[in-house]
Design a protein around this motif. Structure first.
Motif, PDB file in Angstrom:
ATOM      1  N   PRO A 105       0.809  -1.226   0.000  1.00  0.00           N
ATOM      2  CA  PRO A 105       0.000   0.000   0.000  1.00  0.00           C
ATOM      3  C   PRO A 105       0.846   1.282   0.000  1.00  0.00           C
ATOM      4  N   GLU A 106       2.021   1.228   0.620  1.00  0.00           N
ATOM      5  CA  GLU A 106       2.835   2.451   0.695  1.00  0.00           C
ATOM      6  C   GLU A 106       3.459   2.802  -0.659  1.00  0.00           C
ATOM      7  N   LYS A 107       4.007   1.807  -1.358  1.00  0.00           N
ATOM      8  CA  LYS A 107       4.750   2.093  -2.591  1.00  0.00           C
ATOM      9  C   LYS A 107       4.545   1.060  -3.697  1.00  0.00           C
ATOM     10  N   GLY A 108       4.492  -0.205  -3.306  1.00  0.00           N
ATOM     11  CA  GLY A 108       4.527  -1.270  -4.304  1.00  0.00           C
ATOM     12  C   GLY A 108       3.351  -1.287  -5.257  1.00  0.00           C
ATOM     13  N   LEU A 109       2.180  -0.931  -4.770  1.00  0.00           N
ATOM     14  CA  LEU A 109       0.996  -1.025  -5.626  1.00  0.00           C
ATOM     15  C   LEU A 109       1.102  -0.088  -6.832  1.00  0.00           C
ATOM     16  N   GLU A 110       1.685   1.083  -6.642  1.00  0.00           N
ATOM     17  CA  GLU A 110       1.861   2.003  -7.776  1.00  0.00           C
ATOM     18  C   GLU A 110       2.758   1.382  -8.848  1.00  0.00           C
ATOM     19  N   VAL A 111       3.792   0.689  -8.412  1.00  0.00           N
ATOM     20  CA  VAL A 111       4.685   0.002  -9.361  1.00  0.00           C
ATOM     21  C   VAL A 111       3.910  -1.096 -10.086  1.00  0.00           C
ATOM     22  N   LEU A 112       3.144  -1.890  -9.327  1.00  0.00           N
ATOM     23  CA  LEU A 112       2.361  -2.982  -9.927  1.00  0.00           C
ATOM     24  C   LEU A 112       1.355  -2.457 -10.953  1.00  0.00           C
ATOM     25  N   ILE A 113       0.711  -1.340 -10.646  1.00  0.00           N
ATOM     26  CA  ILE A 113      -0.285  -0.770 -11.575  1.00  0.00           C
ATOM     27  C   ILE A 113       0.400  -0.322 -12.867  1.00  0.00           C
ATOM     28  N   GLY A 114       1.559   0.339 -12.744  1.00  0.00           N
ATOM     29  CA  GLY A 114       2.290   0.770 -13.934  1.00  0.00           C
ATOM     30  C   GLY A 114       2.688  -0.413 -14.804  1.00  0.00           C
ATOM     31  N   ILE A 115       3.129  -1.504 -14.160  1.00  0.00           N
ATOM     32  CA  ILE A 115       3.549  -2.707 -14.899  1.00  0.00           C
ATOM     33  C   ILE A 115       2.333  -3.400 -15.524  1.00  0.00           C
ATOM     34  N   ALA A 116       1.231  -3.497 -14.770  1.00  0.00           N
ATOM     35  CA  ALA A 116       0.023  -4.130 -15.306  1.00  0.00           C
ATOM     36  C   ALA A 116      -0.497  -3.362 -16.524  1.00  0.00           C
ATOM     37  N   ARG A 117      -0.450  -2.040 -16.441  1.00  0.00           N
ATOM     38  CA  ARG A 117      -0.881  -1.233 -17.588  1.00  0.00           C
ATOM     39  C   ARG A 117       0.008  -1.497 -18.802  1.00  0.00           C
ATOM     40  N   PHE A 118       1.272  -1.687 -18.541  1.00  0.00           N
ATOM     41  CA  PHE A 118       2.181  -2.003 -19.650  1.00  0.00           C
ATOM     42  C   PHE A 118       1.781  -3.321 -20.321  1.00  0.00           C
ATOM     43  N   TRP A 119       1.583  -4.347 -19.520  1.00  0.00           N
ATOM     44  CA  TRP A 119       1.235  -5.657 -20.107  1.00  0.00           C
ATOM     45  C   TRP A 119      -0.089  -5.589 -20.864  1.00  0.00           C
ATOM     46  N   HIS A 120      -1.037  -4.875 -20.289  1.00  0.00           N
ATOM     47  CA  HIS A 120      -2.347  -4.759 -20.931  1.00  0.00           C
ATOM     48  C   HIS A 120      -2.216  -4.121 -22.314  1.00  0.00           C
ATOM     49  N   GLN A 121      -1.371  -3.088 -22.418  1.00  0.00           N
ATOM     50  CA  GLN A 121      -1.212  -2.398 -23.695  1.00  0.00           C
ATOM     51  C   GLN A 121      -0.271  -3.148 -24.639  1.00  0.00           C
ATOM     52  N   ARG A 122       0.641  -3.950 -24.080  1.00  0.00           N
ATOM     53  CA  ARG A 122       1.614  -4.665 -24.928  1.00  0.00           C
ATOM     54  C   ARG A 122       0.989  -5.915 -25.561  1.00  0.00           C
ATOM     55  N   ALA A 123      -0.050  -6.443 -24.939  1.00  0.00           N
ATOM     56  CA  ALA A 123      -0.725  -7.621 -25.504  1.00  0.00           C
ATOM     57  C   ALA A 123      -1.639  -7.186 -26.665  1.00  0.00           C
ATOM     58  N   THR A 124      -1.757  -8.048 -27.652  1.00  0.00           N
ATOM     59  CA  THR A 124      -2.572  -7.775 -28.836  1.00  0.00           C
ATOM     60  C   THR A 124      -3.635  -8.870 -28.947  1.00  0.00           C
ATOM     61  N   PHE A 125      -4.870  -8.472 -29.286  1.00  0.00           N
ATOM     62  CA  PHE A 125      -5.884  -9.518 -29.474  1.00  0.00           C
ATOM     63  C   PHE A 125      -5.756 -10.106 -30.872  1.00  0.00           C
ATOM     64  N   SER A 126      -5.582 -11.422 -30.933  1.00  0.00           N
ATOM     65  CA  SER A 126      -5.472 -12.134 -32.212  1.00  0.00           C
ATOM     66  C   SER A 126      -6.828 -12.729 -32.557  1.00  0.00           C
ATOM     67  N   THR A 127      -7.443 -12.230 -33.646  1.00  0.00           N
ATOM     68  CA  THR A 127      -8.728 -12.815 -34.070  1.00  0.00           C
ATOM     69  C   THR A 127      -8.505 -14.235 -34.571  1.00  0.00           C
ATOM     70  N   ASN A 128      -7.308 -14.499 -35.099  1.00  0.00           N
ATOM     71  CA  ASN A 128      -6.983 -15.838 -35.588  1.00  0.00           C
ATOM     72  C   ASN A 128      -6.995 -16.859 -34.450  1.00  0.00           C
ATOM     73  N   LYS A 129      -6.411 -16.477 -33.316  1.00  0.00           N
ATOM     74  CA  LYS A 129      -6.326 -17.407 -32.180  1.00  0.00           C
ATOM     75  C   LYS A 129      -7.460 -17.203 -31.181  1.00  0.00           C
ATOM     76  N   ASN A 130      -8.175 -16.069 -31.311  1.00  0.00           N
ATOM     77  CA  ASN A 130      -9.196 -15.700 -30.341  1.00  0.00           C
ATOM     78  C   ASN A 130      -8.599 -15.621 -28.921  1.00  0.00           C
ATOM     79  N   LYS A 131      -7.363 -15.148 -28.882  1.00  0.00           N
ATOM     80  CA  LYS A 131      -6.623 -15.018 -27.609  1.00  0.00           C
ATOM     81  C   LYS A 131      -5.769 -13.754 -27.681  1.00  0.00           C
ATOM     82  N   TYR A 132      -5.268 -13.342 -26.507  1.00  0.00           N
ATOM     83  CA  TYR A 132      -4.300 -12.247 -26.473  1.00  0.00           C
ATOM     84  C   TYR A 132      -2.894 -12.810 -26.661  1.00  0.00           C
ATOM     85  N   VAL A 133      -2.142 -12.170 -27.541  1.00  0.00           N
ATOM     86  CA  VAL A 133      -0.785 -12.621 -27.853  1.00  0.00           C
ATOM     87  C   VAL A 133       0.186 -11.481 -27.537  1.00  0.00           C
ATOM     88  N   ILE A 134       1.451 -11.837 -27.330  1.00  0.00           N
ATOM     89  CA  ILE A 134       2.497 -10.816 -27.129  1.00  0.00           C
ATOM     90  C   ILE A 134       3.567 -11.082 -28.180  1.00  0.00           C
TER      91      ILE A 134
END
Length: 770
Positions: A455-484
């Motif tokens: 709560p003091e510091k780590g969660l802000e780091v986790l949120i920044g990293i989670a946002r990165f993964w969310h934006q770095r993943a791409t939805f593949s219509t071919n696989k019907n899954k998220y790919v990186i």
């Protein structure tokens, strides 16, 4: 053929016999440090042979402009260089008008070096016949003080053996030094001031671009037969970047004459610039008041205290014992956790390769060692180091990848939070390092039970990293899954691949873990939650989108082999195992073109198996065995970070011979120079993996549900082994032998542990045998 000139010894690294071809390797192996500064084991006197001069100051670096053949958009502007710092150890020696130089002596006999790891000092002794036929005996001892971390000390003794001798000691400090690995042959230092008085000298120099200012100092005393003599310098020589003194002593045959030199650095990161010389003078006063012998005694006591907690004993196998102590010693020489601005460089204070100070190695390999052998605040400082650089990680993702909304990509290599690695394939494809940083936050809480960091510091780091993964993943219509797509996993022998299993898996885990921590902080730490949400503006729509990405992440899998594939195209390769690879082709990174390596099936280091190591409890042992059997035969272990992971997993699978072989490789990687590169410096961060291979591998230590679990297994080559763990301020000692395992406790309250799944209660000051 590995090198084998280091003599087996439980507590020391010893070399006997002078061999010019080994000088650079030994300069690495006998390196010393104290967390604030360090140096390769260069000779004090002039040496005209091949040598790699290196002294280093923690946190002092230079942004050497990136050198590439073809500039691509997004390349880091610079590659950080751990700076070769001004030289304070130099003592040139003249005997009867002839310079002492081991490269030109008529003969060198009884040459011996020793790095005493128990007591924290380095010595060198030899007999030499100079070109003028004067025979001398020389003995040198030096150390870097743990108590006064801006101070180093040298005692250099000479005895003329076959004649009286006029001995001239010429100690100096020199800021006219260069880096071995400069990109553009630039000088990195400018000299600002030279000053001397009596037996003291100071050279003040500043780094170009980064403006670190350093006073390099020395104080000299001359001793005749162990007694300090009132000898003043007969000459003081000032040049553009250096000051040297000359002391003349008429020594009769058989008489010992010595110089004691105190030296080191005061740095603008710790003192105001205008007070650097006066700060150095205070240290000189402190050192001369205590004297060399007392300082050395204090050094022994300081190291005894470190070993009391961090030592691992191995009975019946001297080479294995020497290996683990060498690793633990170097880790403590590199980082002691006293300064939260610092981190752990892959080469520590032993060389310049890899430039920057911080890689994912810190989170993936080093934090467990420091958590278990030191106070938990040391590990917390390493986590805070990343929190303090979160803004730079957000800038990195925004400016170079076009990511938005506070997505954070931590650098592959950094000194100050900026990316400074000059290979594109690593900088923007080896993104799995983000996952290791999140995993370290989880690992810290799992081990220490200290949730407050999240709560003091780590969660802000986790949120920044989670946002990165969310934006770095791409939805593949071919696989019907998220790919990186377009990544490099831990196995750097595959660049720009799609769906590296380890990267996809840790991305999914990060999204899930961050989601869970947001929920926990929201319900249990309301004021922290409100403060964080006002900074990051996170809404439920975004959270559900994360969840959707995590739930639908794609993992390449082979039905035929029953394993997750390292990446989409792995089975398209010609799958020739390492056993069928011509030994003359090893190491492939020194024998093959990069194109040939990328098309091969060969794995530089644990990749899919790295995921099985981190997330062991997500898989069965049968799963592990299947993946180990599939991937290990293709692994060349040409990364120092590889053998330790394989040793731990072989031990889990009960394959003790394999576990032992991998352990020896990781613990003696540098001592035996497996990768033929020890002359460039030691592999400091992988040394923490050596510690893990005993504690987590042979000791079988895990933390599950706030409780320690052990599954001790012992290689047949050993009679026994022991280690200590600081678990939540209770110190537990584990002592395993073929007869059984004993547990004892230094603490106030009983501790419950599990041994092979069976509950055992350890009472304070009482030994329990299982």
């Amino acid at each position: 053929m590995n090198q084998d000139y280091i003599l087996p010894n439980n507590w020391s690294i010893i070399e006997e016999g002078f061999d010019a071809d080994r000088v650079k390797s030994s300069e690495s192996l006998f390196s010393i440090g104290n967390g604030a500064m360090g140096q390769r084991a260069n000779f004090e006197e002039h040496y005209s042979g091949s040598t790699f001069q290196g002294s280093y100051i923690a946190g002092v670096y230079y942004p050497d402009k990136t050198k590439v053949g073809w500039w691509k958009n997004g390349y880091p502007e610079y590659f950080a260089k751990v700076l070769n710092a001004p030289n304070w150890i130099g003592i040139n020696v003249e005997i009867n008008g002839e310079n002492l130089d081991l490269a030109t002596c008529k003969s060198v006999a009884h040459f011996k070096r020793e790095l005493n790891m128990k007591e924290g000092w380095y010595s060198r002794s030899f007999e030499a016949v100079l070109q003028n036929d004067t025979q001398i005996e020389v003995k040198v001892i030096r150390f870097l003080s743990l108590d006064i971390d801006e101070l180093g000390a040298i005692r250099y003794e000479i005895v003329p053996v076959n004649t009286d001798a006029k001995v001239v000691f010429k100690p100096y400090v020199d800021a006219g030094i260069e880096n071995e690995d400069t990109n553009w042959e630039e000088r990195f230092w400018e000299t600002l001031e030279l000053k001397n008085q009596d037996n003291q000298a100071f050279v003040v120099a500043r780094t170009l671009k980064t403006n670190f200012t350093v006073a390099t100092y020395m104080h000299n005393s001359i001793l005749v037969n162990e007694t300090i003599a009132d000898v003043k310098p007969v000459e003081v020589k000032k040049e553009a970047h250096s000051i040297s003194f000359s002391y003349e002593i008429a020594a009769v045959k058989g008489q010992k004459v010595s110089i004691q030199k105190f030296g080191g650095y005061t740095v603008s990161t710790n003192h105001k610039e205008e007070y650097l010389i006066s700060a150095a003078q205070k240290i000189i006063t402190q050192a001369t008041d205590l004297g060399f012998d007392r300082l050395l005694e204090n050094q022994k006591l300081a190291w005894a205290k470190i070993w009391e907690m961090s030592d691992i004993t191995i009975e019946g196998d001297v080479k294995a014992q020497q290996g683990i102590r060498f690793n633990i010693f170097q880790l403590n020489q590199t980082y002691l956790g006293k300064d939260s601005r610092l981190n752990i460089g892959p080469k520590g204070f032993t060389g310049e390769k890899y430039g920057g100070s911080t890689y994912w190695d810190t989170e993936a390999y080093c934090i467990p060692f420091y958590m278990a052998t030191k106070d938990q605040n040391v590990a917390r400082s390493l986590l805070e180091y990343r929190y303090n650089q979160l803004d730079k990680a957000i800038e990195n993702a925004q400016n170079n990848l076009g990511f938005k909304n506070g997505a954070a990509l931590y650098p592959m290599v950094t000194m100050n939070g900026e990316e400074c690695h000059n290979e594109w394939e690593i900088t923007f494809e080896e993104i799995h390092r983000n996952g290791a940083i999140a995993f370290a936050i989880y690992n810290y809480y799992r081990f220490t039970g200290d949730y407050s960091y999240i709560p003091e510091k780590g969660l802000e780091v986790l949120i920044g990293i989670a946002r990165f993964w969310h934006q770095r993943a791409t939805f593949s219509t071919n696989k019907n899954k998220y790919v990186i797509l377009g990544v490099t996993g831990p196995n750097e022998y595959e660049n720009n691949v799609n769906n590296n299993w380890y990267t996809n898996y840790i991305a999914k885990w990060c999204l899930d873990y961050t989601y869970a921590q947001i929920e926990k902080v929201k319900s249990e730490y309301t004021s922290d939650f409100e403060r964080i949400m006002s900074k990051v503006t996170l809404n439920d729509t975004e959270l559900q989108s994360w969840k959707n990405t995590a739930d639908n992440m794609y993992f390449p899998y082979s039905e035929e082999h029953g394993v997750y594939l390292q990446q989409d195209g792995f089975l398209d390769k010609e799958l020739i195992t390492v056993a069928d690879l011509d030994k003359s082709q090893r190491p492939i990174n020194q024998k093959w073109s990069w194109d040939r390596i990328l098309r091969s099936p060969y794995i530089k280091q644990a990749d899919t198996l790295q995921g099985f190591y981190f997330f062991e409890d997500h898989f069965t042992r049968e799963d592990l065995a299947k993946h180990f059997d599939f991937y290990e035969p293709f692994t060349v272990h040409e990364s120092s970070l590889s053998p330790c992971v394989h040793s731990i997993q072989a031990a889990v699978l009960g394959r003790m011979e394999q576990a032992y072989t991998f352990y020896l490789r990781t613990s003696r990687l540098d001592l035996d120079d497996y990768n033929k590169e020890v002359h460039e410096g030691l592999h400091i961060t992988s040394m923490a993996g050596t510690w893990m291979s005993i504690v987590e591998g042979f000791g079988g230590m895990r933390v599950k549900n706030d409780t320690l679990h052990f599954e001790p297994r012992i290689p047949k080559q050993w009679q026994g082994f022991s280690f200590k763990i600081n678990f939540r301020n209770q110190i537990i000692k584990v002592n395993a032998s073929h007869q059984g395992t004993t547990f004892s406790l230094e603490g106030e309250t009983p501790v419950k542990v599990f041994v092979f799944g069976k509950e055992v209660v350890i009472e304070p000051n009482n030994i329990v045998t299982v």
